[in-house]
Structures are given as C-alpha cells and as structure tokens.
Scaffold this motif. Structure first.
Motif, mmCIF file in Angstrom:
data_model
loop_
_atom_site.group_PDB
_atom_site.id
_atom_site.type_symbol
_atom_site.label_atom_id
_atom_site.label_comp_id
_atom_site.label_asym_id
_atom_site.label_seq_id
_atom_site.Cartn_x
_atom_site.Cartn_y
_atom_site.Cartn_z
ATOM 1 N N PHE A 1 0.851 -1.189 0.000
ATOM 2 C CA PHE A 1 0.000 0.000 0.000
ATOM 3 C C PHE A 1 0.891 1.246 0.000
ATOM 4 O O PHE A 1 1.788 1.376 0.814
ATOM 5 N N GLN A 2 0.635 2.156 -0.915
ATOM 6 C CA GLN A 2 1.413 3.390 -1.020
ATOM 7 C C GLN A 2 0.655 4.523 -0.353
ATOM 8 O O GLN A 2 -0.529 4.710 -0.596
ATOM 9 N N GLY A 3 1.343 5.279 0.503
ATOM 10 C CA GLY A 3 0.695 6.398 1.177
ATOM 11 C C GLY A 3 -0.041 5.949 2.417
ATOM 12 O O GLY A 3 0.301 4.941 3.028
ATOM 13 N N GLY A 4 -1.055 6.691 2.780
ATOM 14 C CA GLY A 4 -1.828 6.371 3.964
ATOM 15 C C GLY A 4 -3.181 7.048 3.916
ATOM 16 O O GLY A 4 -3.374 8.046 3.233
ATOM 17 N N VAL A 5 -4.125 6.483 4.616
ATOM 18 C CA VAL A 5 -5.466 7.051 4.749
ATOM 19 C C VAL A 5 -5.929 6.829 6.181
ATOM 20 O O VAL A 5 -5.423 5.971 6.892
ATOM 21 N N GLY A 6 -6.899 7.600 6.585
ATOM 22 C CA GLY A 6 -7.412 7.423 7.932
ATOM 23 C C GLY A 6 -8.706 8.154 8.145
ATOM 24 O O GLY A 6 -9.156 8.933 7.310
ATOM 25 N N GLY A 7 -9.292 7.894 9.270
ATOM 26 C CA GLY A 7 -10.546 8.529 9.642
ATOM 27 C C GLY A 7 -10.875 8.184 11.068
ATOM 28 O O GLY A 7 -10.005 7.779 11.834
ATOM 29 N N ASP A 8 -12.148 8.299 11.421
ATOM 30 C CA ASP A 8 -12.527 8.015 12.797
ATOM 31 C C ASP A 8 -12.398 6.533 13.146
ATOM 32 O O ASP A 8 -12.386 6.159 14.301
ATOM 33 N N TRP A 9 -12.260 5.673 12.172
ATOM 34 C CA TRP A 9 -12.105 4.236 12.387
ATOM 35 C C TRP A 9 -10.662 3.835 12.659
ATOM 36 O O TRP A 9 -10.394 2.813 13.265
ATOM 37 N N GLY A 10 -9.681 4.599 12.129
ATOM 38 C CA GLY A 10 -8.280 4.242 12.322
ATOM 39 C C GLY A 10 -7.407 4.737 11.190
ATOM 40 O O GLY A 10 -7.769 5.664 10.456
ATOM 41 N N GLN A 11 -6.252 4.089 11.036
ATOM 42 C CA GLN A 11 -5.262 4.480 10.034
ATOM 43 C C GLN A 11 -4.857 3.269 9.211
ATOM 44 O O GLN A 11 -4.644 2.190 9.760
ATOM 45 N N ARG A 12 -4.707 3.477 7.903
ATOM 46 C CA ARG A 12 -4.209 2.431 7.010
ATOM 47 C C ARG A 12 -2.929 2.941 6.373
ATOM 48 O O ARG A 12 -2.911 4.008 5.757
ATOM 49 N N VAL A 13 -1.852 2.188 6.539
ATOM 50 C CA VAL A 13 -0.552 2.559 5.973
ATOM 51 C C VAL A 13 0.108 1.318 5.390
ATOM 52 O O VAL A 13 -0.235 0.191 5.733
ATOM 53 N N GLY A 14 1.090 1.560 4.535
ATOM 54 C CA GLY A 14 1.837 0.459 3.947
ATOM 55 C C GLY A 14 2.660 -0.283 4.987
ATOM 56 O O GLY A 14 3.348 0.337 5.802
ATOM 57 N N GLN A 15 2.576 -1.594 4.971
ATOM 58 C CA GLN A 15 3.314 -2.421 5.929
ATOM 59 C C GLN A 15 4.817 -2.187 5.826
ATOM 60 O O GLN A 15 5.500 -2.062 6.833
ATOM 61 N N GLU A 16 5.324 -2.104 4.606
ATOM 62 C CA GLU A 16 6.758 -1.928 4.415
ATOM 63 C C GLU A 16 7.219 -0.582 4.973
ATOM 64 O O GLU A 16 8.240 -0.501 5.652
ATOM 65 N N TYR A 17 6.459 0.478 4.702
ATOM 66 C CA TYR A 17 6.800 1.797 5.230
ATOM 67 C C TYR A 17 6.837 1.767 6.751
ATOM 68 O O TYR A 17 7.765 2.244 7.392
ATOM 69 N N PHE A 18 5.816 1.192 7.349
ATOM 70 C CA PHE A 18 5.705 1.163 8.797
ATOM 71 C C PHE A 18 6.867 0.400 9.434
ATOM 72 O O PHE A 18 7.525 0.893 10.341
ATOM 73 N N THR A 19 7.131 -0.809 8.949
ATOM 74 C CA THR A 19 8.186 -1.614 9.569
ATOM 75 C C THR A 19 9.578 -1.041 9.306
ATOM 76 O O THR A 19 10.443 -1.119 10.161
ATOM 77 N N ASN A 20 9.790 -0.440 8.142
ATOM 78 C CA ASN A 20 11.098 0.163 7.854
ATOM 79 C C ASN A 20 11.344 1.430 8.668
ATOM 80 O O ASN A 20 12.486 1.839 8.853
ATOM 81 N N ALA A 21 10.287 2.057 9.147
ATOM 82 C CA ALA A 21 10.423 3.322 9.885
ATOM 83 C C ALA A 21 10.454 3.142 11.402
ATOM 84 O O ALA A 21 10.622 4.124 12.128
ATOM 85 N N LEU A 22 10.334 1.927 11.890
ATOM 86 C CA LEU A 22 10.232 1.710 13.336
ATOM 87 C C LEU A 22 11.382 2.310 14.123
ATOM 88 O O LEU A 22 11.181 2.803 15.221
ATOM 89 N N ASN A 23 12.594 2.237 13.630
ATOM 90 C CA ASN A 23 13.754 2.703 14.384
ATOM 91 C C ASN A 23 14.204 4.094 14.002
ATOM 92 O O ASN A 23 15.242 4.563 14.468
ATOM 93 N N GLN A 24 13.454 4.771 13.161
ATOM 94 C CA GLN A 24 13.822 6.121 12.737
ATOM 95 C C GLN A 24 13.307 7.157 13.735
ATOM 96 O O GLN A 24 12.319 6.946 14.418
ATOM 97 N N VAL A 25 14.002 8.295 13.781
ATOM 98 C CA VAL A 25 13.595 9.385 14.650
ATOM 99 C C VAL A 25 12.802 10.396 13.827
ATOM 100 O O VAL A 25 13.152 10.702 12.689
ATOM 101 N N GLY A 26 11.718 10.914 14.378
ATOM 102 C CA GLY A 26 10.957 11.971 13.713
ATOM 103 C C GLY A 26 10.204 11.540 12.477
ATOM 104 O O GLY A 26 10.075 12.309 11.531
ATOM 105 N N VAL A 27 9.661 10.338 12.464
ATOM 106 C CA VAL A 27 8.901 9.854 11.299
ATOM 107 C C VAL A 27 7.579 10.623 11.230
ATOM 108 O O VAL A 27 6.882 10.788 12.234
ATOM 109 N N THR A 28 7.235 11.090 10.034
ATOM 110 C CA THR A 28 5.966 11.811 9.869
ATOM 111 C C THR A 28 5.101 11.101 8.845
ATOM 112 O O THR A 28 5.546 10.369 8.040
#
Length: 91
Positions: A64-91
């Motif tokens: 999944f490229q990018g992200g979406v969200g609403g009152d139900w929650g957030q949807r983001v790409g798995q690869e982006y999320f796991t690759n960013a776990l140890n980064q500082v200041g992820v936006t």
C-alpha cells in the motif's frame, strides 16, 4: 491478528485481540471494543468495559502506497511502517 506471538510482545500492557477476522479473512480489532462501532459510548460487550476500549485501529497493508485514515483508524503500507520503526521523527 491470528497469532499474538507475531508481535513479540512480552507483557500485557496493551490489549492484543487475536483470532478476530473480517468476512474476507483479514484480521481486525474487536468491534465490541471499538469507538467507531460504539459512538454512543456503550462498551458493555467489550471485555473490561469502557476502560479497555480502543479509539483507533492500525491497518498495515502490504504494497500500500501512502496512507489514509478517519474516525475508524489508520491504514498505511506495511513496508513503510516496519522500515520506519527505528527512525527518529517519522511523519
């Protein structure tokens, strides 16, 4: 999530609901505990009641490229999320 050990979580400080699948077989958070499903604040069917409800869910999606969200929650790409776990200041 089908198996709690996937997260390698070592304590019970965060509720992790397992074995709850939607109609398509995808893991989902417990609807009985979700604010989106109970905007009236009635969590009587949620184990632990209102004190153990959740406000947002995180939906990780492979490829999944990018992200979406609403009152139900957030949807983001798995690869982006796991690759960013140890980064500082992820936006």
């Amino acid at each position: 999530m089908k198996n709690r050990s996937t997260l390698q979580w070592t304590d019970n400080s965060v509720d992790i609901h397992t074995g709850i699948l939607d109609g398509g077989g995808s893991p989902q958070c417990a609807p009985d505990c979700g604010r989106f499903f109970h905007q009236d604040g009635n969590y009587s069917r949620c184990p632990g009641g209102a004190a153990r409800h959740y406000d947002q869910s995180l939906w990780l999606t492979k490829g999944f490229q990018g992200g979406v969200g609403g009152d139900w929650g957030q949807r983001v790409g798995q690869e982006y999320f796991t690759n960013a776990l140890n980064q500082v200041g992820v936006t």
